[in-house]
Design a protein around this motif. Structure first.
Motif, PDB file in Angstrom:
ATOM      1  N   TYR A   1       0.835  -1.196   0.000  1.00 40.14           N
ATOM      2  CA  TYR A   1       0.000   0.000   0.000  1.00 40.14           C
ATOM      3  C   TYR A   1       0.879   1.259   0.000  1.00 40.14           C
ATOM      4  O   TYR A   1       0.625   2.192  -0.763  1.00 40.14           O
ATOM      5  N   GLU A   2       1.888   1.288   0.840  1.00 40.86           N
ATOM      6  CA  GLU A   2       2.765   2.463   0.944  1.00 40.86           C
ATOM      7  C   GLU A   2       3.496   2.745  -0.373  1.00 40.86           C
ATOM      8  O   GLU A   2       3.585   3.899  -0.800  1.00 40.86           O
ATOM      9  N   ILE A   3       4.014   1.701  -1.012  1.00 43.04           N
ATOM     10  CA  ILE A   3       4.717   1.972  -2.272  1.00 43.04           C
ATOM     11  C   ILE A   3       3.729   2.287  -3.396  1.00 43.04           C
ATOM     12  O   ILE A   3       4.065   3.018  -4.329  1.00 43.04           O
ATOM     13  N   GLY A   4       2.507   1.794  -3.271  1.00 43.13           N
ATOM     14  CA  GLY A   4       1.468   2.184  -4.216  1.00 43.13           C
ATOM     15  C   GLY A   4       1.128   3.654  -4.086  1.00 43.13           C
ATOM     16  O   GLY A   4       0.947   4.359  -5.090  1.00 43.13           O
ATOM     17  N   GLU A   5       1.050   4.154  -2.863  1.00 39.95           N
ATOM     18  CA  GLU A   5       0.811   5.582  -2.633  1.00 39.95           C
ATOM     19  C   GLU A   5       1.964   6.415  -3.184  1.00 39.95           C
ATOM     20  O   GLU A   5       1.750   7.462  -3.802  1.00 39.95           O
ATOM     21  N   LEU A   6       3.191   5.960  -2.969  1.00 35.30           N
ATOM     22  CA  LEU A   6       4.362   6.647  -3.521  1.00 35.30           C
ATOM     23  C   LEU A   6       4.276   6.697  -5.040  1.00 35.30           C
ATOM     24  O   LEU A   6       4.517   7.751  -5.662  1.00 35.30           O
ATOM     25  N   ALA A   7       3.927   5.592  -5.655  1.00 34.21           N
ATOM     26  CA  ALA A   7       3.824   5.528  -7.118  1.00 34.21           C
ATOM     27  C   ALA A   7       2.789   6.517  -7.639  1.00 34.21           C
ATOM     28  O   ALA A   7       3.024   7.195  -8.653  1.00 34.21           O
TER      29      ALA A   7
ATOM     30  N   GLU B   1       1.764   9.256  -6.097  1.00 33.79           N
ATOM     31  CA  GLU B   1       2.265  10.606  -5.812  1.00 33.79           C
ATOM     32  C   GLU B   1       3.258  11.060  -6.877  1.00 33.79           C
ATOM     33  O   GLU B   1       3.239  12.209  -7.314  1.00 33.79           O
ATOM     34  N   GLU B   2       4.139  10.160  -7.283  1.00 35.28           N
ATOM     35  CA  GLU B   2       5.195  10.500  -8.242  1.00 35.28           C
ATOM     36  C   GLU B   2       4.804  10.185  -9.681  1.00 35.28           C
ATOM     37  O   GLU B   2       5.543  10.483 -10.600  1.00 35.28           O
ATOM     38  N   TRP B   3       3.668   9.533  -9.865  1.00 34.49           N
ATOM     39  CA  TRP B   3       3.188   9.132 -11.178  1.00 34.49           C
ATOM     40  C   TRP B   3       4.245   8.288 -11.909  1.00 34.49           C
ATOM     41  O   TRP B   3       4.560   8.473 -13.084  1.00 34.49           O
ATOM     42  N   HIS B   4       4.784   7.337 -11.152  1.00 34.08           N
ATOM     43  CA  HIS B   4       5.783   6.403 -11.679  1.00 34.08           C
ATOM     44  C   HIS B   4       5.444   5.045 -11.080  1.00 34.08           C
ATOM     45  O   HIS B   4       5.684   4.805  -9.900  1.00 34.08           O
ATOM     46  N   HIS B   5       4.857   4.174 -11.886  1.00 35.68           N
ATOM     47  CA  HIS B   5       4.192   2.979 -11.371  1.00 35.68           C
ATOM     48  C   HIS B   5       4.964   1.699 -11.669  1.00 35.68           C
ATOM     49  O   HIS B   5       5.094   1.308 -12.823  1.00 35.68           O
ATOM     50  N   PRO B   6       5.435   1.025 -10.618  1.00 33.49           N
ATOM     51  CA  PRO B   6       6.107  -0.271 -10.795  1.00 33.49           C
ATOM     52  C   PRO B   6       5.098  -1.400 -10.907  1.00 33.49           C
ATOM     53  O   PRO B   6       3.913  -1.228 -10.593  1.00 33.49           O
ATOM     54  N   ASP B   7       5.562  -2.549 -11.344  1.00 32.64           N
ATOM     55  CA  ASP B   7       4.787  -3.783 -11.228  1.00 32.64           C
ATOM     56  C   ASP B   7       5.047  -4.308  -9.823  1.00 32.64           C
ATOM     57  O   ASP B   7       6.209  -4.412  -9.403  1.00 32.64           O
ATOM     58  N   ILE B   8       3.988  -4.608  -9.094  1.00 33.86           N
ATOM     59  CA  ILE B   8       4.111  -5.045  -7.709  1.00 33.86           C
ATOM     60  C   ILE B   8       3.458  -6.417  -7.568  1.00 33.86           C
ATOM     61  O   ILE B   8       2.317  -6.610  -7.973  1.00 33.86           O
TER      62      ILE B   8
ATOM     63  N   VAL C   1       7.272  -9.080  -1.052  1.00 33.42           N
ATOM     64  CA  VAL C   1       6.802  -8.166  -2.088  1.00 33.42           C
ATOM     65  C   VAL C   1       7.912  -8.053  -3.122  1.00 33.42           C
ATOM     66  O   VAL C   1       9.058  -7.735  -2.793  1.00 33.42           O
ATOM     67  N   ARG C   2       7.559  -8.353  -4.368  1.00 32.30           N
ATOM     68  CA  ARG C   2       8.526  -8.236  -5.465  1.00 32.30           C
ATOM     69  C   ARG C   2       8.107  -7.057  -6.333  1.00 32.30           C
ATOM     70  O   ARG C   2       6.933  -6.876  -6.635  1.00 32.30           O
ATOM     71  N   VAL C   3       9.090  -6.252  -6.715  1.00 30.27           N
ATOM     72  CA  VAL C   3       8.845  -5.042  -7.493  1.00 30.27           C
ATOM     73  C   VAL C   3       9.682  -5.080  -8.758  1.00 30.27           C
ATOM     74  O   VAL C   3      10.873  -5.429  -8.712  1.00 30.27           O
ATOM     75  N   GLU C   4       9.075  -4.746  -9.884  1.00 32.13           N
ATOM     76  CA  GLU C   4       9.795  -4.574 -11.152  1.00 32.13           C
ATOM     77  C   GLU C   4       9.531  -3.156 -11.628  1.00 32.13           C
ATOM     78  O   GLU C   4       8.384  -2.691 -11.601  1.00 32.13           O
ATOM     79  N   MET C   5      10.600  -2.482 -12.084  1.00 27.95           N
ATOM     80  CA  MET C   5      10.443  -1.085 -12.446  1.00 27.95           C
ATOM     81  C   MET C   5      11.390  -0.690 -13.566  1.00 27.95           C
ATOM     82  O   MET C   5      12.558  -1.081 -13.575  1.00 27.95           O
ATOM     83  N   TRP C   6      10.835   0.048 -14.516  1.00 24.17           N
ATOM     84  CA  TRP C   6      11.608   0.683 -15.574  1.00 24.17           C
ATOM     85  C   TRP C   6      10.760   1.815 -16.114  1.00 24.17           C
ATOM     86  O   TRP C   6       9.576   1.934 -15.793  1.00 24.17           O
ATOM     87  N   THR C   7      11.357   2.652 -16.925  1.00 20.87           N
ATOM     88  CA  THR C   7      10.635   3.780 -17.502  1.00 20.87           C
ATOM     89  C   THR C   7      10.120   3.367 -18.869  1.00 20.87           C
ATOM     90  O   THR C   7      10.908   3.155 -19.800  1.00 20.87           O
ATOM     91  N   HIS C   8       8.834   3.227 -18.968  1.00 22.00           N
ATOM     92  CA  HIS C   8       8.211   2.718 -20.188  1.00 22.00           C
ATOM     93  C   HIS C   8       8.436   3.637 -21.385  1.00 22.00           C
ATOM     94  O   HIS C   8       8.607   3.163 -22.509  1.00 22.00           O
TER      95      HIS C   8
END
Length: 119
Positions: free
Chosen positions: A62-68, A70-77, A84-91
């Motif tokens: 939930y916390e990292i979802g709120e961060l995403a 807020e910053e409009w930068h959304h990882p796969d969670i 919790v596994r997170v994948e992130m790159w700039t699409h």
């Protein structure tokens, strides 16, 4: 593991930006929790956070979802019991941008609130 990188702004890239090379992102990666994060195929970040139970993993998600948001930068969670596994790159550039590393550093900081002795 709190780093200065987590305090830097999340700046949106433009379609003219190029993905970072290993030489370029090396200094950013050095500020992340290397027990959590890996760079996969020089394309994206993948991190796995461990928790003692499902509730803490859910709250962290939930916390990292709120961060995403807020910053409009959304990882796969990916949420599982105790993990919790997170994948992130700039699409927009189909690769890594400094903002990906800033977000990862902020996630490390949030995780420290749940497991301060794990770093």
């Amino acid at each position: 593991m709190s780093t200065q990188l987590a305090d830097e702004p999340c700046e949106a890239c433009t379609s003219e930006d190029e993905p970072l090379t290993a030489a370029e992102y090396g200094e950013y990666f050095a500020e992340l929790d290397d027990a959590v994060w890996a760079v996969v195929e020089e394309h994206h970040l993948e991190g796995t956070y461990a928790f003692d139970d499902f509730r803490d993993a859910l709250e962290f998600t939930y916390e990292i979802g709120e961060l995403a948001e807020e910053e409009w930068h959304h990882p796969d969670i990916h949420l599982a019991w105790g993990e919790v596994r997170v994948e992130m790159w700039t699409h927009k550039i189909d690769g890594l941008h400094k903002t990906d590393f800033v977000m990862a550093a902020r996630m490390d900081r949030i995780h420290d609130e749940y497991a301060p002795d794990s770093s």
